[in-house]
Design a protein around this motif. Structure first.
Motif, mmCIF file in Angstrom:
data_model
loop_
_atom_site.group_PDB
_atom_site.id
_atom_site.type_symbol
_atom_site.label_atom_id
_atom_site.label_comp_id
_atom_site.label_asym_id
_atom_site.label_seq_id
_atom_site.Cartn_x
_atom_site.Cartn_y
_atom_site.Cartn_z
ATOM 1 N N THR A 136 0.952 -1.225 -0.089
ATOM 2 C CA THR A 136 0.028 -0.001 0.071
ATOM 3 C C THR A 136 0.764 1.117 -0.010
ATOM 4 N N ILE A 137 0.609 2.315 -0.614
ATOM 5 C CA ILE A 137 1.382 3.408 -0.860
ATOM 6 C C ILE A 137 0.560 4.536 -0.265
ATOM 7 N N VAL A 138 1.190 5.334 0.565
ATOM 8 C CA VAL A 138 0.334 6.290 1.490
ATOM 9 C C VAL A 138 1.289 7.730 1.013
ATOM 10 N N ARG A 139 0.720 8.444 0.087
ATOM 11 C CA ARG A 139 1.214 9.761 -0.438
ATOM 12 C C ARG A 139 0.632 10.826 0.550
ATOM 13 N N SER A 140 1.624 11.587 1.078
ATOM 14 C CA SER A 140 1.326 12.674 2.027
ATOM 15 C C SER A 140 1.684 13.957 1.537
ATOM 16 N N ALA A 141 0.960 15.050 1.934
ATOM 17 C CA ALA A 141 1.245 16.269 1.824
ATOM 18 C C ALA A 141 2.144 16.679 3.214
ATOM 19 N N TRP A 142 2.656 17.890 3.320
ATOM 20 C CA TRP A 142 3.642 18.362 4.290
ATOM 21 C C TRP A 142 2.835 18.041 5.503
ATOM 22 N N PHE A 143 3.461 17.629 6.538
ATOM 23 C CA PHE A 143 2.972 17.601 7.865
ATOM 24 C C PHE A 143 2.594 18.974 8.735
ATOM 25 N N ASN A 144 1.699 19.012 9.483
ATOM 26 C CA ASN A 144 1.347 19.847 10.580
ATOM 27 C C ASN A 144 2.511 19.798 11.432
ATOM 28 N N GLN A 145 2.895 18.812 11.662
ATOM 29 C CA GLN A 145 4.003 18.591 12.920
ATOM 30 C C GLN A 145 5.375 19.209 12.757
ATOM 31 N N ASN A 146 5.508 19.305 11.346
ATOM 32 C CA ASN A 146 6.849 20.327 10.773
ATOM 33 C C ASN A 146 7.207 21.371 11.651
ATOM 34 N N PHE A 147 6.002 21.978 12.232
ATOM 35 C CA PHE A 147 5.917 23.020 12.856
ATOM 36 C C PHE A 147 6.121 23.254 14.372
ATOM 37 N N ASP A 148 6.093 22.165 14.973
ATOM 38 C CA ASP A 148 6.149 21.905 16.441
ATOM 39 C C ASP A 148 7.335 20.800 16.630
ATOM 40 N N GLU A 149 7.558 19.852 15.736
ATOM 41 C CA GLU A 149 8.335 18.817 16.067
ATOM 42 C C GLU A 149 9.816 18.678 15.490
ATOM 43 N N SER A 150 9.700 19.371 14.136
ATOM 44 C CA SER A 150 10.615 19.347 13.327
ATOM 45 C C SER A 150 11.348 20.658 12.703
ATOM 46 N N PHE A 151 11.542 20.657 11.297
ATOM 47 C CA PHE A 151 12.232 21.780 10.643
ATOM 48 C C PHE A 151 12.248 22.980 11.131
ATOM 49 N N PHE A 152 10.606 23.424 11.199
ATOM 50 C CA PHE A 152 10.167 24.624 11.316
ATOM 51 C C PHE A 152 9.992 25.092 13.115
ATOM 52 N N LEU A 153 10.422 24.314 13.980
ATOM 53 C CA LEU A 153 10.056 24.409 15.264
ATOM 54 C C LEU A 153 10.916 25.731 15.609
ATOM 55 N N GLU A 154 12.205 25.805 15.481
ATOM 56 C CA GLU A 154 12.960 26.972 15.748
ATOM 57 C C GLU A 154 12.649 28.098 15.412
ATOM 58 N N PRO A 155 12.331 28.430 13.931
ATOM 59 C CA PRO A 155 11.705 29.427 13.555
ATOM 60 C C PRO A 155 10.658 30.030 14.162
ATOM 61 N N VAL A 156 9.645 29.077 14.380
ATOM 62 C CA VAL A 156 8.208 29.487 15.144
ATOM 63 C C VAL A 156 8.653 30.329 16.376
ATOM 64 N N LEU A 157 9.683 29.497 16.987
ATOM 65 C CA LEU A 157 10.203 29.814 18.418
ATOM 66 C C LEU A 157 10.671 31.350 18.336
ATOM 67 N N ALA A 158 11.339 31.713 17.220
ATOM 68 C CA ALA A 158 12.055 32.925 17.120
ATOM 69 C C ALA A 158 11.111 33.943 16.453
ATOM 70 N N GLY A 159 9.773 33.537 16.027
ATOM 71 C CA GLY A 159 8.893 34.477 15.729
ATOM 72 C C GLY A 159 9.019 34.947 14.122
ATOM 73 N N GLU A 160 9.752 34.081 13.355
ATOM 74 C CA GLU A 160 9.895 34.230 11.989
ATOM 75 C C GLU A 160 10.147 33.100 11.363
ATOM 76 N N ILE A 161 9.514 32.567 10.235
ATOM 77 C CA ILE A 161 9.581 31.620 9.138
ATOM 78 C C ILE A 161 9.987 32.045 7.870
ATOM 79 N N ALA A 162 11.426 31.880 7.647
ATOM 80 C CA ALA A 162 11.832 32.399 6.479
ATOM 81 C C ALA A 162 12.182 31.124 5.480
ATOM 82 N N LEU A 163 11.475 31.045 4.571
ATOM 83 C CA LEU A 163 11.529 29.909 3.429
ATOM 84 C C LEU A 163 11.471 30.219 2.032
ATOM 85 N N PRO A 164 11.875 29.658 1.158
ATOM 86 C CA PRO A 164 11.775 29.947 -0.444
ATOM 87 C C PRO A 164 10.620 29.452 -0.977
#
Length: 289
Positions: A136-164
């Motif tokens: 079975t293949i499960v194709r996913s969009a980006w996770f909500n949890q990227n913002f509280d458990e992963s890549f974007f946690l530190e930017p959220v804590l800093a108050g600025e999400i800088a992305l391309p």
């Protein structure tokens, strides 16, 4: 459907449930965002789980094929996640080799976490299917949890999400929804040979995300667009693969800028909204500055 067919269908479903009850599942990436949730949900159902990670016993390492056999011993189904991403060089070969090893070891039931709109990831999907597994293949969009458990946690804590990402939109999906779909796929033979695409219930730009996070936390969080080159430099400075920048091109060309109904198709309910995720995460204090 005749009475005989109905009886046969009921018996087939019961046989699948009995097999699942007696199963052992290897959860690769069992300490990660979706893997941890899948392992917890399986354990709550009373199912035997083995965590596949470098820190587990026995250890599992994608780059050490000798570790695969011990991790697969006594296992009859596997949740397959790949780090850093299925689009990275070498993923296709490793996924194909692992799937072949899993089937040979008796673990025919494989559920692969893939990404929406990633042609390179689809080559890994094909490599897994070629093993002869019940897949079975499960194709996913980006996770909500990227913002509280992963890549974007530190930017959220800093108050600025800088992305391309400019003004691109994404239908962010919740990791708990993904885990529920995966558990269903592992437990029910009706999902064999199916590909499910998962998204949340609405499209959000990163400006929208920042607004939802600001509302949930009660403080100002902003989104700042940056160039690919600038973001590559940030990744390099933090010891992360610069290839992560390439994943943002999947947002910029609009290929995933639409909703899909995989969560509802499998679970019979609507997916969780980003605003609900943000409120609950904020209530846990994860973004307290």
């Amino acid at each position: 459907m005749t009475k005989t067919q109905s009886t046969q269908s009921t018996q087939s479903t019961q046989d699948a449930q009995d097999a699942f009850a007696a199963s052992r599942t290897l959860v690769i990436g069992g300490t990660g965002k979706t893997g941890r949730r899948v392992a917890d949900k399986l354990t709550a159902l009373g199912r035997a789980v083995r965590i596949g990670s470098r820190s587990a016993e026995p250890a599992f390492d994608w780059n050490e094929p000798a570790s695969w056999g011990p991790a697969l011993e006594g296992v009859d189904r596997v949740y397959v996640t790949y780090y850093p991403d299925l689009s990275f060089p070498g993923a296709v070969e490793q996924i194909g080799a692992f799937a072949t090893a899993a089937v040979a070891a008796g673990a025919r039931r494989l559920v692969l976490l893939s990404g929406r709109g990633e042609e390179a990831a689809e080559r890994s999907e094909d490599a897994l299917k070629a093993s002869g597994a019940d897949w079975t293949i499960v194709r996913s969009a980006w996770f909500n949890q990227n913002f509280d458990e992963s890549f974007f946690l530190e930017p959220v804590l800093a108050g600025e999400i800088a992305l391309p990402t400019a003004d691109a939109v994404e239908p962010f999906v919740d990791a708990d929804d993904i885990a529920d779909v995966v558990v269903a796929a592992l437990s029910d033979d009706r999902h064999i040979g199916r590909t499910y695409e998962l998204s949340g219930p609405r499209l959000l730009s990163f400006t929208d995300v920042a607004a939802e996070l600001s509302k949930a936390t009660g403080r100002e969080i902003s989104y700042v667009p940056v160039s690919n080159e600038a973001y590559r430099a940030v990744l390099r400075e933090n010891g992360l693969p610069e290839e992560f920048t390439d994943l943002f091109t999947l947002l910029l060309d609009g290929r995933n800028a639409h909703l899909v109904d995989g969560v509802e198709e499998v679970l019979g309910r609507k997916p969780r909204d980003f605003a609900d995720f943000a409120r609950e995460a904020a209530a846990r204090g994860v973004w307290d500055a």
